[in-house]
Design a protein around this motif. Structure first.
Motif, PDB file in Angstrom:
ATOM      1  N   PHE A  96      31.829  22.784  14.170  1.00 42.83           N
ATOM      2  CA  PHE A  96      31.146  23.916  14.790  1.00 42.83           C
ATOM      3  C   PHE A  96      30.082  24.519  13.865  1.00 42.83           C
ATOM      4  O   PHE A  96      29.046  25.025  14.347  1.00 42.83           O
ATOM      5  N   LYS A  97      30.311  24.479  12.561  1.00 42.56           N
ATOM      6  CA  LYS A  97      29.281  24.978  11.635  1.00 42.56           C
ATOM      7  C   LYS A  97      28.038  24.079  11.682  1.00 42.56           C
ATOM      8  O   LYS A  97      26.900  24.567  11.600  1.00 42.56           O
ATOM      9  N   TYR A  98      28.260  22.797  11.808  1.00 42.21           N
ATOM     10  CA  TYR A  98      27.124  21.866  11.924  1.00 42.21           C
ATOM     11  C   TYR A  98      26.306  22.183  13.175  1.00 42.21           C
ATOM     12  O   TYR A  98      25.070  22.289  13.115  1.00 42.21           O
ATOM     13  N   LEU A  99      26.997  22.356  14.308  1.00 37.81           N
ATOM     14  CA  LEU A  99      26.296  22.700  15.542  1.00 37.81           C
ATOM     15  C   LEU A  99      25.600  24.058  15.425  1.00 37.81           C
ATOM     16  O   LEU A  99      24.478  24.239  15.931  1.00 37.81           O
ATOM     17  N   LEU A 100      26.266  25.004  14.753  1.00 35.76           N
ATOM     18  CA  LEU A 100      25.711  26.353  14.620  1.00 35.76           C
ATOM     19  C   LEU A 100      24.381  26.340  13.868  1.00 35.76           C
ATOM     20  O   LEU A 100      23.377  26.898  14.348  1.00 35.76           O
ATOM     21  N   PHE A 101      24.351  25.687  12.722  1.00 35.11           N
ATOM     22  CA  PHE A 101      23.137  25.731  11.916  1.00 35.11           C
ATOM     23  C   PHE A 101      22.062  24.784  12.439  1.00 35.11           C
ATOM     24  O   PHE A 101      20.870  24.989  12.163  1.00 35.11           O
ATOM     25  N   LYS A 102      22.454  23.769  13.201  1.00 36.94           N
ATOM     26  CA  LYS A 102      21.471  22.970  13.936  1.00 36.94           C
ATOM     27  C   LYS A 102      20.803  23.831  14.998  1.00 36.94           C
ATOM     28  O   LYS A 102      19.594  23.726  15.246  1.00 36.94           O
ATOM     29  N   THR A 103      21.595  24.690  15.623  1.00 35.49           N
ATOM     30  CA  THR A 103      21.065  25.609  16.635  1.00 35.49           C
ATOM     31  C   THR A 103      20.093  26.600  16.016  1.00 35.49           C
ATOM     32  O   THR A 103      19.012  26.867  16.565  1.00 35.49           O
ATOM     33  N   TYR A 104      20.443  27.154  14.839  1.00 36.17           N
ATOM     34  CA  TYR A 104      19.547  28.082  14.151  1.00 36.17           C
ATOM     35  C   TYR A 104      18.209  27.408  13.816  1.00 36.17           C
ATOM     36  O   TYR A 104      17.130  28.027  13.940  1.00 36.17           O
ATOM     37  N   ALA A 105      18.282  26.140  13.376  1.00 34.33           N
ATOM     38  CA  ALA A 105      17.055  25.423  13.004  1.00 34.33           C
ATOM     39  C   ALA A 105      16.182  25.153  14.228  1.00 34.33           C
ATOM     40  O   ALA A 105      14.950  25.076  14.117  1.00 34.33           O
ATOM     41  N   ALA A 106      16.819  25.021  15.412  1.00 35.26           N
ATOM     42  CA  ALA A 106      16.073  24.705  16.636  1.00 35.26           C
ATOM     43  C   ALA A 106      15.448  25.943  17.281  1.00 35.26           C
ATOM     44  O   ALA A 106      14.596  25.822  18.166  1.00 35.26           O
TER      45      ALA A 106
END
Length: 353
Positions: A96-106
């Protein structure tokens, strides 16, 4: 699948929310660095998103935790359970942290790029926090389980003391003693040999009461030995008006049950129903398979008011069975008879063999 979260107290949710806020501030400070505090909008938005993600992870981990506790309930499985809990929680958090910070970058609003180095530090920090919280929550869970077991032990002790008092009441019950002495007096005049047998059985009954009023459980064999003496007294009193049939499997004789349970059952039936030659009371107690006794008797209630609460003795037995994790089922069968199902308890030594 249901997550069974509604059973948690409100204080538990407040604690989880508080922990998630602290972790949110810590994780965002690591990943965003100074930009996290550069703008109130960025700070508020990032805090809200990360907090929501952490709450979702917490709910998922709670569900997994409950499942694993049911899957590994035994004391010797605690290391395996904790290892699986920690591994699962870390994997869920990392995903979930991976998805979270991928979302922030997008999202252009946050003006940040996906930083693998900072993400690695987040992974390390979250893993350490997860391990600490897992041990903490397991300790709290074990403390609560110990506290519950202690309360149940206290309840069982209370019910046992009530059973002791009830047994003492039976020992000095003036009605029971008066009826026995009255029957003995009549027998002395009619048949001295029968009177002697009656007196012997009466002494066996009171000897059993005095010896076993402090026991928590006795074998069915011991109870039956006493019950035969008690039935002898009842037959001398009621004659053909009372018919009692006992049929227990040999394999059930070593099983356990609370002392005086069968005596209380028969006494309760005789006290509440008409017992006469014209309307005989027929009581049957037999093995019903799976180490369960089935007791039945025909219902023919007395019409005059009772001056004693005969159900109180049986109610104590019902409560005692409940505290032992079993159930004494009292109902009516299809023939309109009273039906009582009595589960027998296995001896611990017998289970180990």
């Amino acid at each position: 699948m249901r997550m069974y979260l509604a059973t948690y107290p409100r204080k538990r949710y407040k604690t989880i929310a508080f922990i998630c806020i602290l972790i949110t501030l810590f994780v965002n400070s690591i990943y965003f660095d100074r930009s996290y505090y550069s703008s109130p909008l960025i700070f508020g938005a990032a805090t809200g998103i990360t907090f929501t993600e952490l709450m979702l992870v917490s709910l998922i981990c709670t569900f997994i935790s409950m499942r694993l506790r049911k899957r590994f309930p035994k004391e010797e499985q605690v290391i395996k359970k904790l290892s699986l809990l920690i591994l699962t929680f870390i994997l869920v958090s990392i995903f979930f942290k991976y998805l979270l910070f991928k979302t922030y970058a997008a999202i252009p609003f946050f003006e940040t790029e996906f930083n693998e180095n900072r993400l690695a530090w987040v992974y390390l920090s979250v893993s350490i926090i997860t391990i600490f919280l897992t041990f903490l929550m397991e300790s709290i869970h074990r403390f609560q389980a110990w506290k519950t077991a202690l309360q149940e032990t206290d309840q069982l002790t209370t019910a046992y003391k009530q059973s002791q008092l009830n047994a003492l009441k039976n020992q000095v019950n003036p009605h029971f003693l008066f009826n026995c002495l009255n029957s003995l007096s009549s027998l002395i005049e009619e048949d001295e040999e029968k009177a002697e047998d009656f007196l012997n059985e009466l002494s066996r009954v009171y000897r059993y009461l005095l010896r076993n009023d402090h026991e928590q459980l006795v074998t069915l064999h011991t109870e039956l030995d006493f019950l035969n003496a008690y039935i002898h007294l009842l037959r001398e009193r009621f004659g053909e008006g009372l018919r009692i049939h006992l049929s227990m499997d040999e394999g059930d004789h070593k099983k356990l049950l609370p002392p005086l349970l069968l005596q209380v059952l028969i006494e309760n039936a005789c006290a509440q129903n008409i017992v006469s030659k014209q309307q005989p009371l027929i009581i049957s107690i037999a093995s019903a398979g799976y180490h369960v006794l089935q007791a039945t008797y025909n219902l023919q209630p007395k019409t005059f008011p009772r001056d004693m609460d005969h159900d109180s003795s049986l109610d104590i037995m019902v409560k005692k069975y409940k505290l032992l994790g079993l159930e004494l089922i009292i109902t009516k069968n299809r023939k309109g008879q009273q039906l009582i199902l009595i589960p027998l308890i296995s001896d611990k030594k017998e289970e180990e063999q």
